[in-house]
Write an enzyme that holds these catalytic residues in place. Structure first.
Site, PDB file in Angstrom:
ATOM      1  N   ASP A 101     -10.823   7.526   4.567  1.00  0.00           N
ATOM      2  CA  ASP A 101     -11.100   6.096   4.358  1.00  0.00           C
ATOM      3  C   ASP A 101     -10.924   5.293   5.659  1.00  0.00           C
ATOM      4  OD1 ASP A 101     -11.654   3.732   2.980  1.00  0.00           O
ATOM      5  OD2 ASP A 101      -9.618   3.487   2.227  1.00  0.00           O
ATOM      6  N   GLU A 146     -14.713   3.103   9.520  1.00  0.00           N
ATOM      7  CA  GLU A 146     -15.883   2.426  10.144  1.00  0.00           C
ATOM      8  C   GLU A 146     -15.669   2.273  11.656  1.00  0.00           C
ATOM      9  OE1 GLU A 146     -14.280   1.387   7.384  1.00  0.00           O
ATOM     10  OE2 GLU A 146     -15.785   2.345   6.105  1.00  0.00           O
ATOM     11  N   ASP A 180     -16.194  -0.010  -1.887  1.00  0.00           N
ATOM     12  CA  ASP A 180     -15.580  -0.976  -2.799  1.00  0.00           C
ATOM     13  C   ASP A 180     -16.586  -1.792  -3.596  1.00  0.00           C
ATOM     14  OD1 ASP A 180     -13.368   0.053  -1.663  1.00  0.00           O
ATOM     15  OD2 ASP A 180     -12.881  -1.710  -0.453  1.00  0.00           O
TER      16      ASP A 180
HETATM   17  O1  MIG Z   1      -9.453  -1.826   1.882  1.00  0.00           O
HETATM   18  O2  MIG Z   1      -6.697   2.710   0.226  1.00  0.00           O
HETATM   19  O3  MIG Z   1     -12.578   1.845  -0.225  1.00  0.00           O
HETATM   20  O4  MIG Z   1     -11.258   3.144  -2.291  1.00  0.00           O
HETATM   21  O5  MIG Z   1      -8.586   2.416  -2.780  1.00  0.00           O
HETATM   22  C1  MIG Z   1      -8.655  -1.101   1.002  1.00  0.00           C
HETATM   23  C2  MIG Z   1      -6.958   1.566  -0.530  1.00  0.00           C
HETATM   24  C3  MIG Z   1      -8.485   0.305   1.534  1.00  0.00           C
HETATM   25  C4  MIG Z   1     -10.509   1.034   0.592  1.00  0.00           C
HETATM   26  C5  MIG Z   1     -11.198   2.091  -0.182  1.00  0.00           C
HETATM   27  C6  MIG Z   1     -10.617   2.150  -1.556  1.00  0.00           C
HETATM   28  C7  MIG Z   1      -9.138   2.419  -1.481  1.00  0.00           C
HETATM   29  C8  MIG Z   1      -8.461   1.325  -0.651  1.00  0.00           C
HETATM   30  N1  MIG Z   1      -9.075   1.272   0.674  1.00  0.00           N
END
Ligand code: MIG
Length: 659
Positions: free
Chosen positions: A307, A310, A420
């Site tokens: 995660d 980007e 999200d």
């Molecule tokens: O901006 O780790 O897209 O699936 O639950 C929040 C917390 C950061 C973004 C991910 C989301 C995840 C969340 N993360």
């Protein structure tokens, strides 16, 4: 046929696996303007554009502006131009001559697909450097196939990754995870995985586990696995800045982090506050970071989601200090419209700020590059780090891996989820439409957060989402902190969901067969109707139905309070209106338009003429599925003609179709 052209001095991305000789001269159908940094193509009024992976709006991308600039944006409204990924492949379907175009360059690319001028497709590059691949074939599946050969075989997850997964940000302790498993067991709803979001870590530090919350993680993984459940932890891109934290120390000493303008390790914040960012562009960094997944693999984990790659940046230290300084100056003032909006944008503009992305540097292929020049590769190369490491850390088994950010090339190492989204009906439809673009770009293993990540899901939305996604490879219910609980057991009537989840398991022999054939033969798993019926304009314009594999067309209900929908059939088909795996109506429908009833809890599955659908008995999880229970629902086809693919679901797949 693929033609390769080069403009300027492109930065290589390793997204292409074939070596195609470079052609000089004009690119047929295109006008290049190096001064304006544009590539233009005049479109016919009937042209349809597919591709661009996980972007907003429908499957036909025409008449909107898409910008490849990987962005952590949690509001996927149709006015947006960029989401988390850059998948720069388009397929222009034209009565004249269809073609595919892959714009391979790691910087920002604008796809103006009839936005400025409805008749013109214009691609604008920030830097006029790119590898361009023009893909030609007489059919749409043919173009897709050629392109996929160009970029290499799609990632194949373990079979259990096709089972139902439950996630939430976050299950914080062993106990909470166990409770989720217990509730599913109590309801008799099959489940294969539970996801661990950022709170399983010790203070959001990658490759740590909070020992208070998970006192014996190895034991816990084993215990869950005995129950048929795989734990899937999240890994974030940012590494917490903390003296004594091994990952941080090693990264500093090894020179593995990206550098700021002064040559120091960049300091920017994400979850743990100040963090450093691995320079995934360097092979040494990838090797180093990838090997750390071992920490969790050794404890019994066999799946991950990457995660914030980007990369998302809450703020850089430098920028934050400037903002504080300016706010100090504003303190004494009477804040009028200008100064008040300055104040709010000072704070609001801290996150994912374009200037910040121009303030740090990578070493890539022996040269130094400012981040924005390579921005769209970051998530890809983070995921590649993991994927490459798995090949040496556990050569005998497949590991589930998917990522939020991506670029073409990453599809060889992992899948994606679409980030999200929200508990909105329009995002239910979007989740389906995005599958068309993702498949075309090679990201076969993908899916959206079922039920929606943000906002509150109602029971009917949840049900329709599970129905819509029945065939999507990643089948995961995920939602965010602060929203209503979204486990199926949290709704008033959990038992109403059971038949749908069971149906998913009954369909797995088909889902797995078709997915694997698509992956191994560089084909499409899910595709728009135009791929099969290019001469049928109604089929081409259908934006809310998809073909899945060789036998099935889906047409989900995606409107609130609807008890049916219109469906367009390009040819005669058999409709299965399914209430469960063994309770359904078989209805023969002729070519044309039909209004079809589908109450909540009823799924519409269409079987194409001359085709069959295998179904097995459902089970508590994928490992317990019994293929000897398979029977076939036939619409004229014979079971013997169906090519059922199966394997142990764990061992990496040798390539049966290629030398
Ligand atoms: O901006 O780790 O897209 O699936 O639950 C929040 C917390 C950061 C973004 C991910 C989301 C995840 C969340 N993360």
């Amino acid at each position: 046929m693929i033609r390769h052209y080069i403009i300027g001095e492109p930065i290589e991305t390793d997204s292409v696996v074939l070596n195609i000789p470079v052609e000089t001269g004009e690119i047929p159908g295109f006008v290049l303007d190096p001064g304006a940094k544009t590539i233009r193509h005049r479109m016919d009024s009937e042209d349809v554009i597919y591709g661009l992976g996980e972007t907003v709006r429908g499957m036909n991308k025409r008449n909107w502006l898409y910008i490849s600039n990987n962005t952590d944006d949690y509001m996927h409204t149709e006015g947006k131009h960029s989401l988390y990924a850059s998948q720069n492949f388009i397929l222009v379907f034209s009565p004249r001559a269809s073609f595919g175009l892959y714009v391979d360059t790691p910087g920002r690319v604008t796809f103006d697909l009839g936005y400025t001028d409805p008749d013109v497709l214009e691609i604008r590059l920030d830097d006029f450097d790119a590898n361009l691949y023009l893909v030609q074939d007489s059919t749409l599946p043919g173009i897709a196939h050629e392109f996929r050969q160009l970029v290499g075989r799609s990632y194949i997850p373990p079979k259990w990754a096709f089972g139902f997964g439950q996630s939430r940000w976050s299950y914080r302790t062993e106990k909470e995870v166990e409770e989720v498993a217990d509730r599913y067991q109590k309801e008799g709803i099959p489940l294969d995985s539970i996801y661990l979001d950022i709170d399983y870590m010790d203070h959001y530090k990658d490759f740590t586990v909070d020992e208070q919350a998970f006192p014996d993680f190895t034991d816990f993984c084993a215990e869950m696995k005995k129950r048929g459940i795989h734990l899937v932890p999240i890994i974030d891109a940012g590494v917490k800045m903390e003296d004594g934290y091994d990952i941080c120390e090693e990264g500093r000493k090894g020179g593995y982090f990206v550098k700021d303008e002064d040559g120091n390790d960049l300091v920017a914040a994400v979850w743990p506050g100040k963090a450093h960012f691995p320079d995934f562009m360097k092979p040494e960094t990838r090797k180093w970071f990838g090997e750390h997944y071992r920490f969790l693999l050794d404890q019994g984990v066999d799946g991950f989601w990457n995660d914030m790659n980007e990369p998302a940046i809450f703020y850089t230290e430098k920028h934050l200090n400037e903002v504080f300084r300016r706010i100090d100056e504003l303190k004494g003032e009477n804040l009028d419209i200008e100064s008040f909006s300055e104040l709010t944008s000072l704070v609001g503009g801290l996150s994912n700020n374009p200037e910040d992305y121009r303030s740090f540097y990578h070493t890539y292929m022996g040269k130094t590059y400012r981040h924005d020049k390579l921005h769209n590769l970051y998530g890809y190369l983070m995921t590649r780090a993991a994927g490459e490491a798995f090949r040496t850390l556990c050569p005998d088994r497949r590991i589930l891996l998917f990522s939020r950010s991506s670029y073409i090339g990453m599809h060889r190492y992992g899948g994606v989820w679409t980030g999200d989204n929200r508990s909105w009906w329009e995002h239910l439809l979007l989740g389906m439409q995005q599958m068309a673009g993702l498949n075309l770009c090679g990201f076969l293993y993908s899916g959206s957060d079922m039920g929606g990540f943000g906002d509150d899901a109602t029971e009917d939305l949840m049900m329709r989402w599970l129905e819509m996604a029945l065939f999507t490879p990643l089948y995961r219910n995920h939602n965010a902190k602060g929203n209503r609980f979204q486990e199926l057991s949290a709704f008033a009537h959990p038992e109403r969901f059971r038949p749908i989840i069971e149906l998913r398991y009954a369909l797995l022999p088909y889902i797995y067969s078709e997915f694997m054939k698509a992956a191994l033969r560089d084909g499409m798993y899910m595709m728009p109707l135009a791929f099969q019926w290019p001469d049928d304009r109604r089929a081409v314009e259908t934006e809310d139905q998809l073909l899945v594999g060789e036998s099935v067309m889906i047409a989900p209900v995606y409107r609130q309070n609807a008890s049916g929908r219109y469906v367009y059939l390009p040819e005669d088909m058999m409709l299965l209106r399914m209430r469960s795996w063994n309770d359904y109506d078989e209805i023969q429908l002729s070519e044309g338009d039909h209004y079809v009833k589908a109450e909540l809890g009823e799924v519409l599955i269409f079987i194409r003429k001359g085709h069959v659908l295998p179904l097995c008995h459902p089970a508590a999880n994928t490992a317990a599925l019994d293929y000897s229970t398979i029977r076939y629902i036939c619409n004229g086809g014979c079971p013997e003609d169906y090519e059922l693919y199966n394997d142990d679901g764990i061992t990496p797949v040798k390539d049966p179709f290629r030398a």
